[in-house]
Design a protein around this motif. Structure first.
Motif, PDB file in Angstrom:
ATOM      1  N   VAL A 225       0.863  -1.195   0.000  1.00 48.91           N
ATOM      2  CA  VAL A 225       0.000   0.000   0.000  1.00 48.91           C
ATOM      3  C   VAL A 225       0.893   1.236   0.000  1.00 48.91           C
ATOM      4  O   VAL A 225       1.871   1.313   0.757  1.00 48.91           O
ATOM      5  N   ARG A 226       0.539   2.206  -0.831  1.00 47.42           N
ATOM      6  CA  ARG A 226       1.287   3.464  -0.856  1.00 47.42           C
ATOM      7  C   ARG A 226       0.973   4.283   0.402  1.00 47.42           C
ATOM      8  O   ARG A 226      -0.176   4.357   0.842  1.00 47.42           O
ATOM      9  N   ILE A 227       2.009   4.908   0.916  1.00 45.82           N
ATOM     10  CA  ILE A 227       1.825   5.808   2.048  1.00 45.82           C
ATOM     11  C   ILE A 227       1.364   7.159   1.498  1.00 45.82           C
ATOM     12  O   ILE A 227       1.882   7.627   0.476  1.00 45.82           O
ATOM     13  N   PRO A 228       0.363   7.794   2.119  1.00 44.76           N
ATOM     14  CA  PRO A 228      -0.111   9.095   1.611  1.00 44.76           C
ATOM     15  C   PRO A 228       1.038  10.108   1.451  1.00 44.76           C
ATOM     16  O   PRO A 228       2.059  10.023   2.137  1.00 44.76           O
ATOM     17  N   ASP A 229       0.791  11.025   0.542  1.00 42.96           N
ATOM     18  CA  ASP A 229       1.774  12.074   0.248  1.00 42.96           C
ATOM     19  C   ASP A 229       3.068  11.520  -0.356  1.00 42.96           C
ATOM     20  O   ASP A 229       4.135  12.147  -0.254  1.00 42.96           O
ATOM     21  N   SER A 230       2.980  10.323  -0.948  1.00 42.57           N
ATOM     22  CA  SER A 230       4.114   9.701  -1.654  1.00 42.57           C
ATOM     23  C   SER A 230       5.367   9.608  -0.790  1.00 42.57           C
ATOM     24  O   SER A 230       6.493   9.832  -1.254  1.00 42.57           O
ATOM     25  N   LEU A 231       5.145   9.252   0.475  1.00 37.39           N
ATOM     26  CA  LEU A 231       6.283   9.123   1.378  1.00 37.39           C
ATOM     27  C   LEU A 231       6.939   7.742   1.299  1.00 37.39           C
ATOM     28  O   LEU A 231       7.978   7.511   1.909  1.00 37.39           O
ATOM     29  N   GLY A 232       6.316   6.832   0.576  1.00 31.31           N
ATOM     30  CA  GLY A 232       6.883   5.497   0.451  1.00 31.31           C
ATOM     31  C   GLY A 232       5.799   4.432   0.324  1.00 31.31           C
ATOM     32  O   GLY A 232       4.642   4.725  -0.019  1.00 31.31           O
ATOM     33  N   ILE A 233       6.185   3.187   0.616  1.00 35.35           N
ATOM     34  CA  ILE A 233       5.279   2.028   0.489  1.00 35.35           C
ATOM     35  C   ILE A 233       5.450   1.140   1.719  1.00 35.35           C
ATOM     36  O   ILE A 233       6.570   0.962   2.219  1.00 35.35           O
ATOM     37  N   VAL A 234       4.332   0.585   2.172  1.00 36.85           N
ATOM     38  CA  VAL A 234       4.396  -0.416   3.244  1.00 36.85           C
ATOM     39  C   VAL A 234       4.022  -1.779   2.670  1.00 36.85           C
ATOM     40  O   VAL A 234       3.177  -1.872   1.769  1.00 36.85           O
ATOM     41  N   HIS A 235       4.652  -2.823   3.171  1.00 39.11           N
ATOM     42  CA  HIS A 235       4.349  -4.214   2.787  1.00 39.11           C
ATOM     43  C   HIS A 235       3.969  -4.996   4.034  1.00 39.11           C
ATOM     44  O   HIS A 235       4.638  -4.886   5.076  1.00 39.11           O
ATOM     45  N   VAL A 236       2.918  -5.755   3.909  1.00 42.51           N
ATOM     46  CA  VAL A 236       2.508  -6.677   4.978  1.00 42.51           C
ATOM     47  C   VAL A 236       2.323  -8.054   4.350  1.00 42.51           C
ATOM     48  O   VAL A 236       1.577  -8.204   3.370  1.00 42.51           O
ATOM     49  N   GLY A 237       3.022  -9.048   4.890  1.00 44.27           N
ATOM     50  CA  GLY A 237       2.905 -10.420   4.389  1.00 44.27           C
ATOM     51  C   GLY A 237       2.254 -11.335   5.404  1.00 44.27           C
ATOM     52  O   GLY A 237       2.595 -11.312   6.591  1.00 44.27           O
ATOM     53  N   LEU A 238       1.283 -12.133   4.953  1.00 43.24           N
ATOM     54  CA  LEU A 238       0.601 -13.101   5.826  1.00 43.24           C
ATOM     55  C   LEU A 238       0.979 -14.519   5.422  1.00 43.24           C
ATOM     56  O   LEU A 238       1.082 -14.826   4.227  1.00 43.24           O
ATOM     57  N   PHE A 239       1.174 -15.387   6.422  1.00 44.82           N
ATOM     58  CA  PHE A 239       1.353 -16.810   6.133  1.00 44.82           C
ATOM     59  C   PHE A 239       0.036 -17.349   5.577  1.00 44.82           C
ATOM     60  O   PHE A 239      -0.962 -17.467   6.302  1.00 44.82           O
ATOM     61  N   LYS A 240       0.034 -17.703   4.305  1.00 40.30           N
ATOM     62  CA  LYS A 240      -1.222 -18.093   3.664  1.00 40.30           C
ATOM     63  C   LYS A 240      -1.775 -19.396   4.235  1.00 40.30           C
ATOM     64  O   LYS A 240      -2.975 -19.526   4.481  1.00 40.30           O
ATOM     65  N   GLU A 241      -0.888 -20.372   4.476  1.00 32.80           N
ATOM     66  CA  GLU A 241      -1.369 -21.657   4.996  1.00 32.80           C
ATOM     67  C   GLU A 241      -1.986 -21.500   6.375  1.00 32.80           C
ATOM     68  O   GLU A 241      -3.022 -22.101   6.682  1.00 32.80           O
ATOM     69  N   ASN A 242      -1.356 -20.671   7.222  1.00 31.36           N
ATOM     70  CA  ASN A 242      -1.894 -20.464   8.573  1.00 31.36           C
ATOM     71  C   ASN A 242      -3.264 -19.811   8.533  1.00 31.36           C
ATOM     72  O   ASN A 242      -4.183 -20.187   9.273  1.00 31.36           O
ATOM     73  N   ALA A 243      -3.393 -18.814   7.652  1.00 26.92           N
ATOM     74  CA  ALA A 243      -4.688 -18.131   7.542  1.00 26.92           C
ATOM     75  C   ALA A 243      -5.752 -19.065   6.993  1.00 26.92           C
ATOM     76  O   ALA A 243      -6.908 -19.037   7.426  1.00 26.92           O
ATOM     77  N   GLU A 244      -5.362 -19.917   6.043  1.00 27.41           N
ATOM     78  CA  GLU A 244      -6.325 -20.876   5.474  1.00 27.41           C
ATOM     79  C   GLU A 244      -6.801 -21.853   6.541  1.00 27.41           C
ATOM     80  O   GLU A 244      -7.990 -22.184   6.615  1.00 27.41           O
ATOM     81  N   LYS A 245      -5.877 -22.345   7.368  1.00 29.82           N
ATOM     82  CA  LYS A 245      -6.258 -23.271   8.434  1.00 29.82           C
ATOM     83  C   LYS A 245      -7.209 -22.598   9.426  1.00 29.82           C
ATOM     84  O   LYS A 245      -8.181 -23.205   9.887  1.00 29.82           O
ATOM     85  N   GLU A 246      -6.917 -21.350   9.738  1.00 28.25           N
ATOM     86  CA  GLU A 246      -7.762 -20.626  10.702  1.00 28.25           C
ATOM     87  C   GLU A 246      -9.169 -20.430  10.162  1.00 28.25           C
ATOM     88  O   GLU A 246     -10.162 -20.617  10.877  1.00 28.25           O
ATOM     89  N   ILE A 247      -9.262 -20.060   8.885  1.00 25.57           N
ATOM     90  CA  ILE A 247     -10.587 -19.836   8.284  1.00 25.57           C
ATOM     91  C   ILE A 247     -11.299 -21.170   8.069  1.00 25.57           C
ATOM     92  O   ILE A 247     -12.513 -21.289   8.281  1.00 25.57           O
ATOM     93  N   ASN A 248     -10.541 -22.199   7.657  1.00 24.72           N
ATOM     94  CA  ASN A 248     -11.142 -23.521   7.475  1.00 24.72           C
ATOM     95  C   ASN A 248     -11.728 -24.050   8.767  1.00 24.72           C
ATOM     96  O   ASN A 248     -12.743 -24.747   8.772  1.00 24.72           O
ATOM     97  N   GLY A 249     -11.050 -23.706   9.889  1.00 15.01           N
ATOM     98  CA  GLY A 249     -11.536 -24.176  11.182  1.00 15.01           C
ATOM     99  C   GLY A 249     -12.930 -23.680  11.509  1.00 15.01           C
ATOM    100  O   GLY A 249     -13.659 -24.318  12.271  1.00 15.01           O
ATOM    101  N   ALA A 250     -13.311 -22.550  10.909  1.00 15.45           N
ATOM    102  CA  ALA A 250     -14.656 -22.016  11.163  1.00 15.45           C
ATOM    103  C   ALA A 250     -15.729 -22.847  10.474  1.00 15.45           C
ATOM    104  O   ALA A 250     -16.900 -22.809  10.864  1.00 15.45           O
ATOM    105  N   PHE A 251     -15.348 -23.615   9.435  1.00 20.50           N
ATOM    106  CA  PHE A 251     -16.335 -24.410   8.702  1.00 20.50           C
ATOM    107  C   PHE A 251     -16.525 -25.806   9.299  1.00 20.50           C
ATOM    108  O   PHE A 251     -17.566 -26.424   9.109  1.00 20.50           O
ATOM    109  N   TRP A 252     -15.506 -26.313  10.027  1.00 24.29           N
ATOM    110  CA  TRP A 252     -15.593 -27.669  10.543  1.00 24.29           C
ATOM    111  C   TRP A 252     -16.757 -27.890  11.510  1.00 24.29           C
ATOM    112  O   TRP A 252     -17.386 -28.958  11.481  1.00 24.29           O
TER     113      TRP A 252
END
Length: 334
Positions: A225-252
């Motif tokens: 995501v760009r930082i307002p006023d063109s001050l730079g960029i931020v990156h956020v990375g999520l462990f996809k497998e962990n998030a999938e397991k967490e969301i899948n757990g809601a369906f079980w």
């Protein structure tokens, strides 16, 4: 005419036209019980002692022969009724399970990916807003503090802040133990791996970009995501497998609940079916005995409702047949 062995229940058909007079008796070929045939016919051909193995001159084994006696196969009592009741319920459960599995495979993976992307974008936008003021004031200590706070969010693999020159102002790797040893050694030696961030670059005219990348043997969902006023960029990375397991757990729980209800329904239906089928089988056996001429055994009235009414009707029919036989014998003797 049909006769019935009281010992084993075997049934025989007698051709009365081929039997001689006298006091005939027959031996059941299955259980060897002597059956008195005098009440059924006055014609029965007797055999000598050598024909029946010492049972007497008026006794002969009942087999298919010129005597006109042949054994009938018993009518099998199967659980077809119970199966026909339970089978539709089982088929319905299987169809419901197949439908849910189809819906799951068709829609849930897309829903999970969408939820992961929304979570990553939400964290990255919050992160972008949080570092805006510290960057404007060049307070890099506050930038790192904000980055550390966002790195502690669930399933976050890393957070990073790049300035206008694409230099790392703040970069924090979270849960390093979940990456490969080679990747961890690289981080220890060279610091934050900025090269992986170049795999997800924001296109001109856009403020956000999301992409699945692979880093250290793990699949990472990266949101830039760009930082307002063109001050730079931020990156956020999520462990996809962990998030999938967490969301899948809601369906079980849904599938488990369906399984519990299916099992409970099957058991209840089985018990109800058994309470219907077993009395019907007993009444069927009683009706077969009456059809074979055994009208002296009372029918036990069991069950409730329609089963009780049917048992009562069969018992009244048995009593009526007995009364008719008595009247016919009195008439013949008079």
């Amino acid at each position: 005419m049909l006769i019935y062995c009281e010992g084993c229940g075997a049934r025989y058909q007698i051709d009365v036209n081929r039997l001689s007079s006298g006091k005939p008796k027959g031996k059941c070929s299955k259980c060897s019980k002597i059956i008195d045939l005098s009440e059924y016919t006055e014609k029965f051909s007797v055999a000598g002692e050598d024909d029946c193995g010492g049972e007497g001159e008026n006794v002969r084994k009942m087999k298919s022969s010129s005597m006109g006696i042949s054994q009938l196969k018993p009518v099998p009592l199967t659980s077809g009724t119970g199966f026909r009741i339970i089978a539709p319920f089982i088929v319905l459960i299987l169809l419901a399970g197949a439908g849910m599995a189809s819906l799951y495979l068709g829609f849930v993976p897309g829903i999970i990916s969408n939820q992961i992307s929304l979570r990553a974008q939400s964290i990255s936008r919050s992160f972008s807003a949080g570092v805006l003021q510290p960057l404007m004031l060049r307070n890099y200590l506050a930038v790192n503090k904000t980055a550390s706070m966002h790195a502690d969010f669930p399933d976050v693999a890393y957070v990073a802040v790049l300035n206008q020159k694409n230099l790392v102002v703040a970069g924090i790797m979270n849960k390093k133990d979940e990456f490969s040893q080679e990747f961890k050694d690289k981080i220890e030696k060279s610091g934050f791996p900025i090269d992986m961030l170049t795999e997800n670059e924001i296109s001109t005219g856009s403020d956000i970009s999301v992409k699945d990348i692979k880093a250290g043997g793990r699949m990472i969902h990266d949101a830039a995501v760009r930082i307002p006023d063109s001050l730079g960029i931020v990156h956020v990375g999520l462990f996809k497998e962990n998030a999938e397991k967490e969301i899948n757990g809601a369906f079980w729980p849904v599938f488990i609940l369906l399984g519990v209800f299916s099992a409970a329904g099957t058991i209840v239906l089985f018990v109800i079916t058994k309470s219907i089928v077993v009395p019907i089988h007993r009444l069927t056996r009683s009706a077969q005995k009456i059809a074979l001429g055994n009208t002296n055994e009372p029918i036990k009235i069991q069950g409730k409702g329609e089963i009780e009414a049917l048992s009562t009707s069969l018992e009244m029919m048995r009593q009526s047949i007995n009364m008719a036989i008595v009247r016919l014998r009195r008439k013949n003797n008079s």
